[in-house]
Design an enzyme around this catalytic site. Structure first.
Site, PDB file in Angstrom:
ATOM      1  N   GLY A   1     -18.738 -50.675 -39.706  1.00 17.58           N
ATOM      2  CA  GLY A   1     -18.290 -49.979 -38.493  1.00 17.58           C
ATOM      3  C   GLY A   1     -19.505 -49.459 -37.751  1.00 17.58           C
ATOM      4  O   GLY A   1     -20.604 -50.011 -37.854  1.00 17.58           O
ATOM      5  N   ARG A   2     -19.302 -48.367 -37.012  1.00 20.84           N
ATOM      6  CA  ARG A   2     -20.412 -47.873 -36.189  1.00 20.84           C
ATOM      7  C   ARG A   2     -21.568 -47.359 -37.039  1.00 20.84           C
ATOM      8  O   ARG A   2     -22.724 -47.597 -36.735  1.00 20.84           O
ATOM      9  CB  ARG A   2     -19.922 -46.799 -35.226  1.00 20.84           C
ATOM     10  CG  ARG A   2     -19.386 -47.451 -33.973  1.00 20.84           C
ATOM     11  CD  ARG A   2     -18.940 -46.435 -32.973  1.00 20.84           C
ATOM     12  NE  ARG A   2     -17.611 -45.944 -33.293  1.00 20.84           N
ATOM     13  CZ  ARG A   2     -16.864 -45.250 -32.446  1.00 20.84           C
ATOM     14  NH1 ARG A   2     -17.317 -44.948 -31.259  1.00 20.84           N
ATOM     15  NH2 ARG A   2     -15.667 -44.849 -32.795  1.00 20.84           N
ATOM     16  N   ILE A   3     -21.239 -46.658 -38.139  1.00 22.49           N
ATOM     17  CA  ILE A   3     -22.329 -46.151 -38.990  1.00 22.49           C
ATOM     18  C   ILE A   3     -23.004 -47.323 -39.701  1.00 22.49           C
ATOM     19  O   ILE A   3     -24.229 -47.402 -39.772  1.00 22.49           O
ATOM     20  CB  ILE A   3     -21.787 -45.111 -39.996  1.00 22.49           C
ATOM     21  CG1 ILE A   3     -21.301 -43.871 -39.246  1.00 22.49           C
ATOM     22  CG2 ILE A   3     -22.864 -44.732 -41.016  1.00 22.49           C
ATOM     23  CD1 ILE A   3     -20.557 -42.857 -40.101  1.00 22.49           C
TER      24      ILE A   3
ATOM     25  N   ASP B   1     -23.860 -37.747 -50.529  1.00 21.86           N
ATOM     26  CA  ASP B   1     -23.660 -36.626 -49.592  1.00 21.86           C
ATOM     27  C   ASP B   1     -22.244 -36.090 -49.691  1.00 21.86           C
ATOM     28  O   ASP B   1     -21.947 -35.032 -49.148  1.00 21.86           O
ATOM     29  CB  ASP B   1     -23.935 -37.103 -48.152  1.00 21.86           C
ATOM     30  CG  ASP B   1     -23.804 -35.992 -47.131  1.00 21.86           C
ATOM     31  OD1 ASP B   1     -24.437 -34.925 -47.331  1.00 21.86           O
ATOM     32  OD2 ASP B   1     -23.062 -36.160 -46.135  1.00 21.86           O
TER      33      ASP B   1
ATOM     34  N   ILE C   1     -22.348 -41.895 -47.948  1.00 23.13           N
ATOM     35  CA  ILE C   1     -22.345 -40.921 -46.850  1.00 23.13           C
ATOM     36  C   ILE C   1     -20.960 -40.925 -46.178  1.00 23.13           C
ATOM     37  O   ILE C   1     -20.812 -40.450 -45.053  1.00 23.13           O
ATOM     38  CB  ILE C   1     -23.453 -41.198 -45.797  1.00 23.13           C
ATOM     39  CG1 ILE C   1     -23.579 -42.681 -45.456  1.00 23.13           C
ATOM     40  CG2 ILE C   1     -24.807 -40.709 -46.288  1.00 23.13           C
ATOM     41  CD1 ILE C   1     -22.510 -43.254 -44.627  1.00 23.13           C
TER      42      ILE C   1
ATOM     43  N   ARG D   1     -16.966 -40.856 -47.871  1.00 20.95           N
ATOM     44  CA  ARG D   1     -16.027 -39.901 -48.455  1.00 20.95           C
ATOM     45  C   ARG D   1     -16.041 -40.051 -49.976  1.00 20.95           C
ATOM     46  O   ARG D   1     -16.068 -41.168 -50.495  1.00 20.95           O
ATOM     47  CB  ARG D   1     -14.599 -40.171 -47.961  1.00 20.95           C
ATOM     48  CG  ARG D   1     -14.332 -39.736 -46.539  1.00 20.95           C
ATOM     49  CD  ARG D   1     -14.386 -38.210 -46.408  1.00 20.95           C
ATOM     50  NE  ARG D   1     -13.949 -37.742 -45.108  1.00 20.95           N
ATOM     51  CZ  ARG D   1     -14.757 -37.307 -44.144  1.00 20.95           C
ATOM     52  NH1 ARG D   1     -16.066 -37.271 -44.325  1.00 20.95           N
ATOM     53  NH2 ARG D   1     -14.260 -36.876 -43.003  1.00 20.95           N
TER      54      ARG D   1
ATOM     55  N   HIS E   1     -22.783 -32.459 -48.234  1.00 19.68           N
ATOM     56  CA  HIS E   1     -22.043 -33.001 -47.081  1.00 19.68           C
ATOM     57  C   HIS E   1     -22.713 -32.588 -45.763  1.00 19.68           C
ATOM     58  O   HIS E   1     -22.098 -31.926 -44.925  1.00 19.68           O
ATOM     59  CB  HIS E   1     -20.575 -32.540 -47.119  1.00 19.68           C
ATOM     60  CG  HIS E   1     -19.677 -33.383 -46.259  1.00 19.68           C
ATOM     61  ND1 HIS E   1     -18.358 -33.639 -46.561  1.00 19.68           N
ATOM     62  CD2 HIS E   1     -19.895 -34.038 -45.073  1.00 19.68           C
ATOM     63  CE1 HIS E   1     -17.814 -34.390 -45.627  1.00 19.68           C
ATOM     64  NE2 HIS E   1     -18.730 -34.647 -44.706  1.00 19.68           N
TER      65      HIS E   1
ATOM     66  N   GLU F   1     -14.924 -31.550 -53.009  1.00 20.11           N
ATOM     67  CA  GLU F   1     -15.956 -30.654 -52.448  1.00 20.11           C
ATOM     68  C   GLU F   1     -15.437 -29.229 -52.359  1.00 20.11           C
ATOM     69  O   GLU F   1     -14.268 -29.026 -52.034  1.00 20.11           O
ATOM     70  CB  GLU F   1     -16.359 -31.170 -51.056  1.00 20.11           C
ATOM     71  CG  GLU F   1     -17.009 -32.540 -51.138  1.00 20.11           C
ATOM     72  CD  GLU F   1     -17.251 -33.186 -49.785  1.00 20.11           C
ATOM     73  OE1 GLU F   1     -17.067 -32.515 -48.750  1.00 20.11           O
ATOM     74  OE2 GLU F   1     -17.622 -34.361 -49.769  1.00 20.11           O
TER      75      GLU F   1
HETATM   76  C1  8YV Z   1     -18.789 -33.248 -40.802  1.00 22.34           C
HETATM   77  C2  8YV Z   1     -17.489 -35.411 -41.390  1.00 22.34           C
HETATM   78  O1  8YV Z   1     -19.818 -32.755 -41.593  1.00 22.34           O
HETATM   79  O2  8YV Z   1     -17.185 -36.382 -39.265  1.00 22.34           O
HETATM   80  C3  8YV Z   1     -16.734 -36.191 -40.368  1.00 22.34           C
HETATM   81  O3  8YV Z   1     -15.619 -36.629 -40.689  1.00 22.34           O
HETATM   82  O4  8YV Z   1     -17.144 -35.388 -42.507  1.00 22.34           O
HETATM   83  C4  8YV Z   1     -18.770 -34.708 -41.059  1.00 22.34           C
HETATM   84  O5  8YV Z   1     -19.437 -35.268 -39.999  1.00 22.34           O
HETATM   85  C5  8YV Z   1     -17.576 -32.472 -41.028  1.00 22.34           C
HETATM   86  O6  8YV Z   1     -16.572 -32.897 -40.174  1.00 22.34           O
HETATM   87  C6  8YV Z   1     -17.834 -30.987 -40.810  1.00 22.34           C
HETATM   88  O7  8YV Z   1     -16.714 -30.306 -41.143  1.00 22.34           O
END
Ligand code: 8YV
Length: 314
Positions: free
Chosen positions: A154-156, A257, A231, A233, A280, A262
């Site tokens: 995807g984008r990342i 991360d 990075i 979930r 995170h 969490e």
């Molecule tokens: C944020 C994330 O750190 O975009 C997301 O879904 O998990 C992270 O970029 C998070 O949303 C901060 O609460």
């Protein structure tokens, strides 16, 4: 009673966001684990917008408890805890902050390089006095030129690939959705990708049915020199299998991360020297957080002034 639009802010949000919204709207702050309707009391009948983080999300029961709800503005891009089906049925707009991809891709590189070159391990070793005591640090393994497997193009994933290409890496990917605009070779399963990778990066957005997408079999395929980076979930990974893989040497190491529960991180990971752990923070740079604040607030403001959101989920 004031004619200001009423909003619910669910969970911990940044003070700048709360201040900006409170200047224009009537803001009801509700704890992340609270019964939202009960916490709002009579205001539940009047709330027209929710601001919250993706890790809290907005479930169907919460949407149902707010009859005037029009918009959910998320501080991030994850959608797994927000019921999009219910939102669509009820005509509720959901917005995200698609301004964070570069930083998340950077963090994936940082983690991979840190694990392979033993950066924080070296830092720990130095601080413990081992250098001064005349010992030799353990060797890391080379990062440049290695084989990188990207789970989720995807984008990342795309931004990460661009960065890894600059390190002369041989990039491949697995994505159940075709990515015809991408030149890197696709694999038809994650296990095959892992088998041909030195670094395996989990960049999948994660949808229904993807729990434990990365399991013991995939980690075994990555092998004893392989490095796993997440990075995305934590729940997309079988964390018990991951702990076992790093502790027994089934994989070489991991850079993480995100975690399944969490902020609780298994003790075995916290003790493992071949693992780099972050709380995170992949998108947590000063610049991106400011952009996220602005994006979240602008979506709410735009919706209630023009009837259009800026970055709605399609
Ligand atoms: C944020 C994330 O750190 O975009 C997301 O879904 O998990 C992270 O970029 C998070 O949303 C901060 O609460």
């Amino acid at each position: 009673m004031s004619d200001r639009v009423e909003l619910a802010a669910i969970g911990a949000l940044r003070p700048a966001v709360l201040e900006a919204l409170a200047a224009e709207f009537t803001l009801h702050e509700v704890g992340a684990s609270a019964d939202v309707a009960a916490a709002l009391g009579p205001a539940a009948e009047r709330v027209r917008g929710i601001v919250t983080s993706p890790m809290v999300g907005v479930s169907a029961p919460v949407m149902d408890a707010l009859p005037k709800l029009e918009i959910v503005s998320l501080f991030g891009v994850g959608l797994e805890r927000t019921d999009l089906t219910c939102a669509r049925e009820r005509g509720i707009v959901v917005t995200t902050t698609p301004v964070l991809y570069e930083d998340v891709a950077d963090t994936a590189v940082v983690l991979a390089m840190d694990v392979s070159r033993r950066v924080t391990a070296g830092d720990r070793w130095l601080r413990a006095g081992s250098w001064a005591a005349g010992q030799q640090p353990a060797s890391g393994s080379r990062f440049s030129g290695k084989r990188a497997g990207i789970l989720g193009m995807g984008r990342i994933g795309r931004m990460l690939a661009k960065r890894l290409a600059a390190f002369d890496m041989k990039i491949s990917y697995y994505d159940p959705r075709p990515a015809p605009d991408v030149d890197y070779p696709p694999y038809s399963t994650g296990v095959e990708l892992a088998r041909e990778s030195d670094f395996l990066f989990l960049c999948a957005a994660g949808g229904p049915g993807q729990r434990h997408l990365v399991d013991g079999e995939m980690l075994a395929a990555l092998g004893p020199q392989g490095v796993f980076v997440n990075i995305s979930r934590g729940w997309l990974v079988d964390e018990e299998a991951l702990v076992d893989a790093v502790v027994t040497g089934t994989i070489g190491g991991a850079g993480l991360d995100v975690f399944d529960d969490e902020p609780n991180v298994p003790q075995a990971l916290r003790e493992a020297d071949n693992v780099v752990l972050l709380p995170h923070i992949a998108s947590n740079t000063f610049e991106t957080r400011q952009d996220m604040d602005r994006c979240m607030v602008d979506n709410i403001r735009s919706w209630f002034t023009t009837g259009q959101a800026i970055t709605p989920v399609p």
